[in-house]
Design an enzyme around this catalytic site. Sequence first.
Site, mmCIF file in Angstrom:
data_model
loop_
_atom_site.group_PDB
_atom_site.id
_atom_site.type_symbol
_atom_site.label_atom_id
_atom_site.label_comp_id
_atom_site.label_asym_id
_atom_site.label_seq_id
_atom_site.Cartn_x
_atom_site.Cartn_y
_atom_site.Cartn_z
ATOM 1 C CD GLU A 55 -1.210 -2.156 2.052
ATOM 2 O OE1 GLU A 55 -0.199 -2.540 2.152
ATOM 3 O OE2 GLU A 55 -1.960 -2.706 3.238
ATOM 4 C CB CYS A 86 -0.975 0.272 5.308
ATOM 5 S SG CYS A 86 0.826 -0.360 4.777
#
Lengths: 149, 149
Positions: A55, A86
């Site tokens: 991510e 993330c």
Amino acid sequence: MTSEKYMLLALKEAQKAFLADEVPVGAVIVDQAGKILSKAHNKTEHGLDPTAHAEILAIRKACQKLKQKRLWDCTLVVTLEPCAMCATAISMARISKVIIGAKDEKNGAVLSGVKFFESATCHFKPEVETGILEQECAQILKDFFKLKR
Amino acid sequence: MTSEKYMLLALKEAQKAFLADEVPVGAVIVDQAGKILSKAHNKTEHGLDPTAHAEILAIRKACQKLKQKRLWDCTLVVTLEPCAMCATAISMARISKVIIGAKDEKNGAVLSGVKFFESATCHFKPEVETGILEQECAQILKDFFKLKR
């Protein structure tokens, strides 16, 4: 494209990670028009970088591509529930929607753990869609960790 | 060196951020012998990167320097309480100790918010020392945001 089609692209990224002996997680970021802005997979081992989750790498690439530090109206599609690092990055990047494959009860922070988007210090909450190709996204991780044992 | 001396180095980094028109937060990472492994300041604006907080940049630099993805027995010194992204990265990097200057009730995740190190999905908890040069670390942020208003 449907959520499943984007998740298949994220799964392809996870497969690249698997082949590179990295924990197989993949992510793609899509703009409002459905155009793919970035694709990435986990690179913590080869990158010698504990922050190199799929991510984070996908967010950085998409921002560089758009030459801006916000990803308004974009969707992040990821094979595994984001961790707190993330999830926070997703919120700070102002990503509108997150599509998640497998749950992560051990490290997740969206459906599990600190549920960052529900917390008082989360100042931008994306829409969340879960369970997209859940079995496939979980299986590649099971296969990977079976080989490691 | 004492915690204050390391915090002065982190404050110097925050001053560099201020001069570059970035939110003035600085961080340094020190090894067990007291050697500086990395110094960094917030670069989210110029880097067009919402993940480019001082702590993340300092962790990446220190890992590259040591050629490893873990920072066992290292200390991270940061002028502002880490957010949930950075607190999670600190834990995943296995940093032994975190020394914090100013508190951040709005975005912090160590003393404030989700208190990540206390959560069930935090699998490595560093020692935490707080309030080191707290006034100085808070003042540079106040000065910065006063100019922005």
